[in-house]
Structures are given as structure tokens and as C-alpha cells.
Design a protein around this motif. Structure first.
Motif, PDB file in Angstrom:
ATOM      1  N   ARG A 106      39.995  42.407  97.084  1.00 50.22           N
ATOM      2  CA  ARG A 106      38.554  42.194  96.951  1.00 50.22           C
ATOM      3  C   ARG A 106      37.934  42.085  98.333  1.00 50.22           C
ATOM      4  NH1 ARG A 106      36.715  38.373  91.981  1.00 50.22           N
ATOM      5  NH2 ARG A 106      34.799  38.529  93.218  1.00 50.22           N
ATOM      6  N   CYS A 107      36.671  42.512  98.432  1.00 51.89           N
ATOM      7  CA  CYS A 107      35.965  42.404  99.704  1.00 51.89           C
ATOM      8  C   CYS A 107      34.471  42.301  99.429  1.00 51.89           C
ATOM      9  CB  CYS A 107      36.269  43.610 100.594  1.00 51.89           C
ATOM     10  SG  CYS A 107      35.611  45.181  99.974  1.00 51.89           S
ATOM     11  N   THR A 108      33.727  42.017 100.473  1.00 46.87           N
ATOM     12  CA  THR A 108      32.270  41.964 100.401  1.00 46.87           C
ATOM     13  C   THR A 108      31.711  43.103 101.239  1.00 46.87           C
ATOM     14  OG1 THR A 108      32.317  39.554 100.167  1.00 46.87           O
ATOM     15  CG2 THR A 108      30.230  40.558 100.838  1.00 46.87           C
ATOM     16  N   ALA A 109      30.775  43.842 100.689  1.00 45.91           N
ATOM     17  CA  ALA A 109      30.198  44.979 101.407  1.00 45.91           C
ATOM     18  C   ALA A 109      29.460  44.499 102.646  1.00 45.91           C
ATOM     19  CB  ALA A 109      29.261  45.759 100.492  1.00 45.91           C
ATOM     20  N   ASP A 110      29.958  44.920 103.813  1.00 43.63           N
ATOM     21  CA  ASP A 110      29.247  44.641 105.056  1.00 43.63           C
ATOM     22  C   ASP A 110      28.352  45.829 105.389  1.00 43.63           C
ATOM     23  OD1 ASP A 110      30.973  46.607 105.966  1.00 43.63           O
ATOM     24  OD2 ASP A 110      32.235  45.232 107.112  1.00 43.63           O
ATOM     25  N   GLN A 111      27.783  45.830 106.568  1.00 42.63           N
ATOM     26  CA  GLN A 111      26.850  46.901 106.926  1.00 42.63           C
ATOM     27  C   GLN A 111      27.532  48.262 106.925  1.00 42.63           C
ATOM     28  OE1 GLN A 111      25.191  47.163 111.039  1.00 42.63           O
ATOM     29  NE2 GLN A 111      23.205  47.009 110.030  1.00 42.63           N
ATOM     30  N   ALA A 112      28.757  48.337 107.455  1.00 46.54           N
ATOM     31  CA  ALA A 112      29.475  49.612 107.534  1.00 46.54           C
ATOM     32  C   ALA A 112      29.818  50.140 106.146  1.00 46.54           C
ATOM     33  CB  ALA A 112      30.743  49.450 108.363  1.00 46.54           C
ATOM     34  N   ILE A 113      30.316  49.244 105.272  1.00 46.36           N
ATOM     35  CA  ILE A 113      30.660  49.659 103.907  1.00 46.36           C
ATOM     36  C   ILE A 113      29.404  50.074 103.150  1.00 46.36           C
ATOM     37  CG2 ILE A 113      31.529  48.848 101.676  1.00 46.36           C
ATOM     38  CD1 ILE A 113      33.551  47.149 103.193  1.00 46.36           C
ATOM     39  N   GLY A 122      26.558  42.607 100.871  1.00 43.02           N
ATOM     40  CA  GLY A 122      26.813  41.394 100.112  1.00 43.02           C
ATOM     41  C   GLY A 122      27.382  41.634  98.728  1.00 43.02           C
ATOM     42  N   THR A 123      27.418  42.889  98.273  1.00 42.30           N
ATOM     43  CA  THR A 123      27.978  43.207  96.958  1.00 42.30           C
ATOM     44  C   THR A 123      29.479  42.936  96.954  1.00 42.30           C
ATOM     45  OG1 THR A 123      26.331  44.954  96.654  1.00 42.30           O
ATOM     46  CG2 THR A 123      28.248  44.988  95.190  1.00 42.30           C
ATOM     47  N   GLN A 124      29.936  42.255  95.916  1.00 41.61           N
ATOM     48  CA  GLN A 124      31.365  41.993  95.768  1.00 41.61           C
ATOM     49  C   GLN A 124      32.051  43.234  95.201  1.00 41.61           C
ATOM     50  OE1 GLN A 124      33.043  38.984  96.697  1.00 41.61           O
ATOM     51  NE2 GLN A 124      31.046  38.933  97.739  1.00 41.61           N
ATOM     52  N   LEU A 125      33.110  43.669  95.886  1.00 45.80           N
ATOM     53  CA  LEU A 125      33.769  44.920  95.546  1.00 45.80           C
ATOM     54  C   LEU A 125      35.274  44.765  95.443  1.00 45.80           C
ATOM     55  CD1 LEU A 125      31.903  47.182  98.151  1.00 45.80           C
ATOM     56  CD2 LEU A 125      31.358  47.004  95.698  1.00 45.80           C
ATOM     57  N   TYR A 145      35.846  52.042  96.243  1.00 41.42           N
ATOM     58  CA  TYR A 145      35.207  50.737  96.163  1.00 41.42           C
ATOM     59  C   TYR A 145      34.584  50.646  94.774  1.00 41.42           C
ATOM     60  CZ  TYR A 145      35.649  50.071 101.230  1.00 41.42           C
ATOM     61  OH  TYR A 145      36.144  49.920 102.510  1.00 41.42           O
ATOM     62  N   LEU A 146      34.846  49.545  94.069  1.00 39.89           N
ATOM     63  CA  LEU A 146      34.393  49.373  92.695  1.00 39.89           C
ATOM     64  C   LEU A 146      33.644  48.045  92.571  1.00 39.89           C
ATOM     65  CD1 LEU A 146      37.839  50.338  91.200  1.00 39.89           C
ATOM     66  CD2 LEU A 146      35.812  51.789  91.104  1.00 39.89           C
ATOM     67  N   ARG A 147      32.526  48.080  91.911  1.00 42.40           N
ATOM     68  CA  ARG A 147      31.671  46.890  91.812  1.00 42.40           C
ATOM     69  C   ARG A 147      32.299  45.849  90.889  1.00 42.40           C
ATOM     70  NH1 ARG A 147      25.246  46.852  92.121  1.00 42.40           N
ATOM     71  NH2 ARG A 147      24.871  44.733  91.356  1.00 42.40           N
ATOM     72  N   GLN A 214      23.121  52.222  82.856  1.00 36.10           N
ATOM     73  CA  GLN A 214      22.102  51.277  83.309  1.00 36.10           C
ATOM     74  C   GLN A 214      21.526  51.677  84.667  1.00 36.10           C
ATOM     75  OE1 GLN A 214      21.272  48.852  81.077  1.00 36.10           O
ATOM     76  NE2 GLN A 214      22.810  49.907  79.827  1.00 36.10           N
ATOM     77  N   GLY A 215      22.011  52.815  85.196  1.00 37.72           N
ATOM     78  CA  GLY A 215      21.552  53.262  86.499  1.00 37.72           C
ATOM     79  C   GLY A 215      22.210  52.524  87.652  1.00 37.72           C
ATOM     80  N   VAL A 216      23.313  51.836  87.364  1.00 36.80           N
ATOM     81  CA  VAL A 216      24.007  51.033  88.373  1.00 36.80           C
ATOM     82  C   VAL A 216      25.119  51.853  89.024  1.00 36.80           C
ATOM     83  CG1 VAL A 216      25.442  48.986  88.762  1.00 36.80           C
ATOM     84  CG2 VAL A 216      23.493  48.879  87.184  1.00 36.80           C
ATOM     85  N   LEU A 217      25.133  51.878  90.347  1.00 38.34           N
ATOM     86  CA  LEU A 217      26.239  52.472  91.095  1.00 38.34           C
ATOM     87  C   LEU A 217      27.428  51.522  90.970  1.00 38.34           C
ATOM     88  CD1 LEU A 217      27.524  54.408  93.240  1.00 38.34           C
ATOM     89  CD2 LEU A 217      26.437  52.966  94.981  1.00 38.34           C
ATOM     90  N   PHE A 218      28.477  51.955  90.255  1.00 41.34           N
ATOM     91  CA  PHE A 218      29.619  51.069  90.053  1.00 41.34           C
ATOM     92  C   PHE A 218      30.873  51.546  90.775  1.00 41.34           C
ATOM     93  CE2 PHE A 218      30.162  54.207  86.696  1.00 41.34           C
ATOM     94  CZ  PHE A 218      31.530  54.429  86.678  1.00 41.34           C
ATOM     95  N   GLU A 219      30.880  52.783  91.272  1.00 44.14           N
ATOM     96  CA  GLU A 219      32.078  53.317  91.927  1.00 44.14           C
ATOM     97  C   GLU A 219      31.705  54.227  93.094  1.00 44.14           C
ATOM     98  OE1 GLU A 219      35.824  56.396  91.068  1.00 44.14           O
ATOM     99  OE2 GLU A 219      34.286  56.067  89.540  1.00 44.14           O
ATOM    100  N   TYR A 220      32.400  54.027  94.178  1.00 40.28           N
ATOM    101  CA  TYR A 220      32.381  54.984  95.284  1.00 40.28           C
ATOM    102  C   TYR A 220      33.834  55.376  95.527  1.00 40.28           C
ATOM    103  CZ  TYR A 220      32.360  56.836 100.036  1.00 40.28           C
ATOM    104  OH  TYR A 220      32.538  57.635 101.137  1.00 40.28           O
TER     105      TYR A 220
END
Length: 248
Positions: A106-113, A122-125, A145-147, A214-220
Motif C-alpha cells: 500500500r502507498c499514498t499518491a505523492d506528487q510524482a505518482i 493523498g489517494t490511498q493506493l 496502482y489500484l484505488r 461511477q466515473g471513478v478512476l480505479f486503476e492505472y
């Protein structure tokens, strides 16, 4: 969430076309026959047929019906117009697939991510790396990366199976669309570690941002393919312009 009726009909007819039950050039059963078989409305049948047309399986002929135009594609080919899991691709192309989870955390999206993936800072991934093989040969390295809030119960064991089956059948998610980019890049140390690329020094990269209903980006996901087996097949349709210049 139960699957919509037209998608069930689409899946049945698609399987029949792919298996040769409706070979290329043959007309599919009439609308009335399909309505009776599937116990549904005319609009439901037409919606299923329109999906087959869009995906290049059939063509409609006014006054005649619907004709199969499907030609089997090469093994290891991936289709552009649909969102398909690795396992589904392997089943469609008649190959045996395997998946190994290389890392799961698990990680938190920083500026680079955030800049790379489109997730807000800040999104938990979940950070996931998987190695896919066909018939025992490693060919794709998937970096994802998965939400977390879309799949809080995800584990490495689940990720090693069919992720989309888990999301759709167990969590009831409806996967709708993917923004997809294809590039060719120099192989990284990580690519070369997991995939035998010789004599190549590059990989074909397919980058996907996947959204739910729902229009949510859940996977990259960045899929890094061995170039020897990399093929994408699409069905293109020419749409007439409003006005075609004379002589063109």
C-alpha cells in the motif's frame, strides 16, 4: 449488480461467432428467433447486436439481417475496442496463462505518482507488480496502482487470480472505459530481470487508466510486453464526413 440482459445475449452470440457456429458470411438467426430464444424485447436484441457490430463480429444488411464477418485473430493479439483481462485474452486465443505476484503493498499518491497516474495526491493506493506468462513463457510485466477505497479487501492472493472477475462478480463493480496509450520504450532493469528480452532492448508499453460506472478512476496499469509477441488488433470504421470535397 446483475449483468444487463443485452450483455448476456451479446456474450452468447459472441461465443457462437468465435467458435464457428456462425462462420464468416453466414446470417445470424432473425430478430424474432433471438427474441424467442432469449425471452426478451426487440430493443434488447438490437442492443446486443449493436455491440457485436461495434466490436467487428457482425455486419447488418438492411432487409436481409445480420451477417457474421468474424475472422479469427492471431494468438497473443490484444483487441483495442474492449477492456479485457490477461486471462480473458488467453482464453480467447486458446493459450494457457499464468500470473505471478512480484510485489504487493500500500502507498499514498505523492506528487510524482499523481502526475503519472491521474490519481489525486493523498489517494490511498495498492501498488501491484504482476508477471504474466503464456504457455509458461513470461511475456508481460504489469505495474499497477489500484484505488484502495474501490477494493479495500484486495489481497495478493486475489491479485494473483483474475482481478476483473473479483471486481465484477464479487464486488459488483461495473467497469466502463479505459484511456489507453501505446508506446515503445527502452527496456528497464526490471523488465530484463523478469522477461527474457534477448535479442531485443525494448518493450511495447500499454498504459491504461480504467474507470468504473461511477466515473471513478480505479486503476492505472502499465503493461510492458515482450516485442516479439506484441500485436494489437482493432476494428476500424470509416464514418462519412458531412461534406466530401469533389475529386476526393
Amino acid at each position: 449488480m446483475p449483468r444487463q440482459k443485452f450483455m448476456e445475449i451479446y456474450a452468447v452470440l459472441k461465443t457462437r461467432v468465435e467458435s464457428g457456429a456462425y462462420p464468416v458470411g453466414q446470417m445470424l438467426p432473425s430478430e424474432n428467433t433471438l427474441i424467442q430464444e432469449f425471452d426478451c424485447s426487440r430493443n434488447t436484441v438490437r442492443r446486443a447486436i449493436s455491440e457485436l457490430v461495434r466490436d467487428g463480429y457482425v455486419q447488418t444488411h438492411q432487409g436481409l439481417g445480420v451477417c457474421s464477418i468474424f475472422q479469427p485473430i492471431e494468438q497473443s493479439s490484444y483487441t483495442m475496442g474492449t477492456i479485457e483481462s490477461f486471462r480473458e485474452t488467453a482464453l480467447r486465443t486458446g493459450q494457457h496463462s499464468g500470473t505471478k505476484v512480484v510485489s504487493f503493498s500500500r502507498c499514498t499518491a505523492d506528487q510524482a505518482i499523481s502526475r503519472q497516474t491521474g490519481f489525486a495526491e493523498g489517494t490511498q493506493l495498492f501498488s501491484l507488480c504482476r508477471l504474466h506468462d503464456l504457455d509458461g513463457v513470461p511475456i508481460i510485466l504489469n505495474l499497477s496502482y489500484l484505488r484502495v477505497d474501490c477494493m479495500p479487501g484486495l489481497t495478493a492472493e486475489i491479485a494473483g487470480g483474475s482481478l476483473y472477475r473479483y471486481l465484477e462478480e464479487e464486488l459488483g463493480m461495473t467497469i466502463v472505459t479505459s484511456k489507453r496509450t501505446l508506446t515503445v520504450e527502452m527496456a528497464t532493469e526490471q523488465d530484463s530481470r523478469w522477461i527474457d528480452l534477448a535479442p531485443y532492448n525494448c518493450v511495447a508499453v500499454v498504459t491504461n487508466q480504467v474507470y468504473n460506472s461511477q466515473g471513478v478512476l480505479f486503476e492505472y496499469t502499465q503493461s510492458r510486453h515482450h516485442p516479439r509477441i506484441f500485436r494489437f488488433q482493432d476494428n476500424a470504421v470509416r464514418r462519412p464526413s458531412a461534406k466530401t470535397p469533389v475529386g476526393v
